[in-house]
Design a protein around this motif. Structure first.
Motif, PDB file in Angstrom:
ATOM      1  N   ARG A 147      48.733  42.523  43.240  1.00 30.78           N
ATOM      2  CA  ARG A 147      48.488  42.975  41.878  1.00 30.78           C
ATOM      3  C   ARG A 147      49.796  43.558  41.353  1.00 30.78           C
ATOM      4  O   ARG A 147      50.693  43.908  42.126  1.00 30.78           O
TER       5      ARG A 147
ATOM      6  N   GLY B 183      43.363  44.180  36.923  1.00 34.51           N
ATOM      7  CA  GLY B 183      42.272  44.911  37.561  1.00 34.51           C
ATOM      8  C   GLY B 183      41.702  44.280  38.816  1.00 34.51           C
ATOM      9  O   GLY B 183      40.723  44.776  39.355  1.00 34.51           O
ATOM     10  N   ARG B 184      42.281  43.194  39.275  1.00 29.46           N
ATOM     11  CA  ARG B 184      41.759  42.607  40.516  1.00 29.46           C
ATOM     12  C   ARG B 184      42.900  42.098  41.382  1.00 29.46           C
ATOM     13  O   ARG B 184      43.996  41.833  40.898  1.00 29.46           O
TER      14      ARG B 184
END
Length: 145
Positions: free
Chosen positions: A65, A22-23
């Motif tokens: 990511r 998520g980051r």
């Protein structure tokens, strides 16, 4: 069979990204976590992006990511994408093979079976399997949950 540092670093980058869902994660952050030169990781990260394992965002606030969930990234696929070749012995390369016993040698078949078995084991594992127990890895890499 021995993996190149290039592939080793690719797997480490992917594990780091899987531990930070998520980051965006910067190459500098990965380099610091593993005490690896940032310059070494730039090329590896670029190739991971080209192979479709990671998404790369450039510029301020950019980073890396995972392009797919960890459960969908087979370790065998990563190894095949990152390794330049799997010529364990000379006779695996038809163009460069000058071994005089190649036509009668049974070693090539044995080594090919071993390579196929090794890759099959890697195909049976995913990135999710490598980070199944994230707490010890996060602690060792100084990552927050």
């Amino acid at each position: 069979m021995r993996l190149t540092l290039h592939t080793d670093y690719a797997l480490r980058i992917l594990m780091h990204l899987a531990l930070a869902p998520g980051r965006l994660v910067t190459i500098s952050e990965v380099a610091a976590s593993f005490s690896i030169s940032r310059n070494h990781l730039v090329k590896v990260a670029h190739e991971l992006g080209q192979a479709g394992f990671v998404e790369t965002m450039r510029g301020r606030g950019g980073g890396l990511r995972l392009a797919r969930p960890p459960e969908e990234i087979a370790i065998g696929d990563v190894v095949r994408a990152m390794e330049e070749d799997f010529r364990i012995v000379e006779c695996f390369d038809r163009d460069a093979n000058s071994c005089c016993i190649a036509p009668a040698c049974r070693l090539k078949r044995l080594l090919k079976e071993a390579l196929d078995a090794w890759l099959a084991v890697l195909d049976g594992a995913t990135l999710a399997d490598l980070v199944e127990r994230p707490a010890p890895l996060r602690r060792l890499l100084a990552l927050t949950a």
